[in-house]
Structures are given as structure tokens and as C-alpha cells.
Design a protein around this motif. Structure first.
Motif, mmCIF file in Angstrom:
data_model
loop_
_atom_site.group_PDB
_atom_site.id
_atom_site.type_symbol
_atom_site.label_atom_id
_atom_site.label_comp_id
_atom_site.label_asym_id
_atom_site.label_seq_id
_atom_site.Cartn_x
_atom_site.Cartn_y
_atom_site.Cartn_z
ATOM 1 N N CYS A 84 -0.693 -0.714 4.619
ATOM 2 C CA CYS A 84 0.348 0.114 3.989
ATOM 3 C C CYS A 84 1.367 0.597 5.018
ATOM 4 C CB CYS A 84 -0.283 1.299 3.268
ATOM 5 S SG CYS A 84 -1.297 0.831 1.850
ATOM 6 N N PHE A 85 0.879 1.023 6.167
ATOM 7 C CA PHE A 85 1.780 1.507 7.216
ATOM 8 C C PHE A 85 2.669 0.377 7.735
ATOM 9 C CE2 PHE A 85 2.596 2.361 11.771
ATOM 10 C CZ PHE A 85 3.482 3.411 11.597
ATOM 11 N N LEU A 86 2.082 -0.773 8.016
ATOM 12 C CA LEU A 86 2.873 -1.899 8.516
ATOM 13 C C LEU A 86 3.916 -2.350 7.507
ATOM 14 C CD1 LEU A 86 0.194 -4.043 10.368
ATOM 15 C CD2 LEU A 86 2.015 -2.655 11.378
ATOM 16 N N TYR A 87 3.613 -2.203 6.228
ATOM 17 C CA TYR A 87 4.563 -2.593 5.181
ATOM 18 C C TYR A 87 5.846 -1.776 5.260
ATOM 19 C CZ TYR A 87 6.284 -4.223 0.703
ATOM 20 O OH TYR A 87 7.054 -4.791 -0.283
ATOM 21 N N MET A 88 5.768 -0.591 5.816
ATOM 22 C CA MET A 88 6.958 0.262 5.933
ATOM 23 C C MET A 88 8.051 -0.434 6.758
ATOM 24 S SD MET A 88 5.941 2.778 4.120
ATOM 25 C CE MET A 88 7.093 4.090 4.388
ATOM 26 N N SER A 100 7.851 6.272 -5.768
ATOM 27 C CA SER A 100 7.473 5.495 -6.959
ATOM 28 C C SER A 100 7.661 4.002 -6.699
ATOM 29 C CB SER A 100 8.283 5.946 -8.173
ATOM 30 O OG SER A 100 9.675 5.798 -7.932
ATOM 31 N N GLN A 101 8.740 3.627 -6.030
ATOM 32 C CA GLN A 101 8.986 2.221 -5.697
ATOM 33 C C GLN A 101 7.970 1.723 -4.672
ATOM 34 O OE1 GLN A 101 12.542 1.503 -3.434
ATOM 35 N NE2 GLN A 101 12.504 -0.694 -3.797
ATOM 36 N N LEU A 102 7.723 2.529 -3.646
ATOM 37 C CA LEU A 102 6.796 2.152 -2.593
ATOM 38 C C LEU A 102 5.393 1.902 -3.160
ATOM 39 C CD1 LEU A 102 6.219 1.741 0.435
ATOM 40 C CD2 LEU A 102 5.762 4.209 0.561
ATOM 41 N N ILE A 103 4.947 2.780 -4.026
ATOM 42 C CA ILE A 103 3.621 2.644 -4.628
ATOM 43 C C ILE A 103 3.529 1.350 -5.446
ATOM 44 C CG2 ILE A 103 2.147 3.627 -6.450
ATOM 45 C CD1 ILE A 103 2.761 6.392 -5.204
ATOM 46 N N LYS A 104 4.557 1.050 -6.209
ATOM 47 C CA LYS A 104 4.568 -0.197 -6.990
ATOM 48 C C LYS A 104 4.512 -1.408 -6.070
ATOM 49 C CE LYS A 104 7.054 1.831 -10.845
ATOM 50 N NZ LYS A 104 8.375 2.052 -11.428
ATOM 51 N N ALA A 108 1.624 -4.195 -5.934
ATOM 52 C CA ALA A 108 1.978 -5.601 -6.138
ATOM 53 C C ALA A 108 1.518 -6.478 -4.971
ATOM 54 C CB ALA A 108 3.483 -5.737 -6.333
ATOM 55 N N GLU A 109 1.544 -5.940 -3.762
ATOM 56 C CA GLU A 109 1.118 -6.701 -2.580
ATOM 57 C C GLU A 109 -0.406 -6.794 -2.473
ATOM 58 O OE1 GLU A 109 2.842 -8.430 -0.491
ATOM 59 O OE2 GLU A 109 4.874 -7.776 -0.935
ATOM 60 N N GLY A 110 -1.108 -6.006 -3.289
ATOM 61 C CA GLY A 110 -2.570 -6.043 -3.268
ATOM 62 C C GLY A 110 -3.185 -5.140 -2.210
ATOM 63 N N GLU A 121 -2.278 3.967 -8.922
ATOM 64 C CA GLU A 121 -1.191 4.850 -8.486
ATOM 65 C C GLU A 121 -1.733 6.077 -7.759
ATOM 66 O OE1 GLU A 121 -1.403 3.471 -11.508
ATOM 67 O OE2 GLU A 121 0.381 2.201 -11.577
ATOM 68 N N GLU A 122 -2.815 6.643 -8.274
ATOM 69 C CA GLU A 122 -3.421 7.820 -7.632
ATOM 70 C C GLU A 122 -3.997 7.460 -6.264
ATOM 71 O OE1 GLU A 122 -4.985 10.554 -11.342
ATOM 72 O OE2 GLU A 122 -6.068 8.688 -10.892
ATOM 73 N N VAL A 123 -4.615 6.291 -6.166
ATOM 74 C CA VAL A 123 -5.158 5.842 -4.883
ATOM 75 C C VAL A 123 -4.011 5.647 -3.891
ATOM 76 C CG1 VAL A 123 -6.398 3.990 -3.690
ATOM 77 C CG2 VAL A 123 -7.193 4.789 -5.924
ATOM 78 N N ALA A 124 -2.920 5.032 -4.346
ATOM 79 C CA ALA A 124 -1.754 4.806 -3.477
ATOM 80 C C ALA A 124 -1.161 6.127 -3.007
ATOM 81 C CB ALA A 124 -0.703 3.972 -4.211
#
Length: 151
Positions: A84-88, A100-104, A108-110, A121-124
Motif C-alpha cells: 500500500c505504501f509503495l503504491y503511493m 475514497s479513490q485510494l481505497i478503491k 482493485a490492485e488486490g 473498505e474498512e480494512v483499507a
């Protein structure tokens, strides 16, 4: 808070402090490290020197310690948070990201795995709050009820 604790920042240092924070490019961990450095020596001339060039000031004063801190901060992340951090990194520097966009995107990336009884969504959101708590992501804006809107 890192530099003066509960005390007020002296007026002469406040303007310089804002400039230093801007030079940290919104990186919370860099701000924390520089704050620790400034708490050691809070003379106006030292603050001005750091404000001129944060990178060289850090390198000159703490050298490899900063790299070790950054390495440990990333390395100590659980595997699910590393992704998740690297995705930033797909977002432009200093870009305000809607949560909201980041969580989606994370879903989507799994990157987000189901955790009963929570929704994806809550986990994210929990992952995001964990990264914020580790000073790796900075809160941008909050909603009227205190939820994180952007980071």
C-alpha cells in the motif's frame, strides 16, 4: 510539538520553522527527524542554516542515521502495508489524494485482504490509518465529522 513540547515556539523561529517544514516536501517522517534535530539546538542561526538546505543539514548532522531511520521505518512495515505504501508512488509528488479513490485502487490492485467481520473498505481505512500513525502518509483534509478525506 517535537521541538518545544508543550511550550510555544519563539516568534523569531516560527517563520523559519514554516520554511523548514515546506523544505521537507510534506514528508512527515522527514519533519519528525528534522524536529528532533532542531530540539537539540534551537539557535536562530542554526535554524536558518537548516532552512537553506534541509537535505545537506540532515546529511551533515545525522548522516547515515537518517537513512537507517527511513530504512527501518519501511522495513518494519508488515508486508500488506508495504504494498500500500509503495503504491503511493504512482501519484505525483505533493499531490492531494482522495482517500475514497485510494481505497478503491488498493482494493482493485488486490492489496486489501478480507478480514471478517470488516468490509474491504474498512480494512483499507485501517491500513491507511496505520501508515498515517507511522508518519509515512500525511493527512490532507478531513470531513466535517473528522474522517480523513485526503492525504
Amino acid at each position: 510539538m517535537t521541538v518545544f513540547g508543550q511550550e510555544e515556539c519563539p516568534l523569531g523561529l516560527e517563520k523559519i520553522g514554516w520554511k523548514i517544514a515546506q523544505n521537507c516536501k510534506g514528508l512527515p517522517l522527514a519533519i519528525v527527524v528534522i524536529g528532533g534535530l532542531l530540539s537539540i539546538d534551537s539557535k536562530e542561526k542554526d535554524w536558518e542554516q537548516i532552512a537553506k538546505d534541509v537535505n545537506s543539514a540532515v546529511a551533515r548532522n545525522v548522516g547515515n542515521q537518517l537513512m537507517e531511520i527511513l530504512y527501518l521505518s519501511y522495513n518494519s512495515l508488515p508486508h500488506h502495508l508495504k504494498a500500500c505504501f509503495l503504491y503511493m508512488g504512482v501519484f505525483p509528488e505533493d499531490h492531494e489524494i482522495f482517500v475514497s479513490q485510494l481505497i478503491k485502487l488498493w482494493i482493485a490492485e488486490g492489496f486489501i485482504k478480507p478480514l471478517i467481520p470488516k468490509s474491504l473498505e474498512e480494512v483499507a481505512e485501517d491500513y491507511l490509518k496505520d501508515l498515517i500513525g507511522r508518519s509515512l502518509i500525511q493527512v490532507g483534509k478531513r470531513t466535517h465529522n473528522g474522517e480523513i478525506k485526503t492525504c
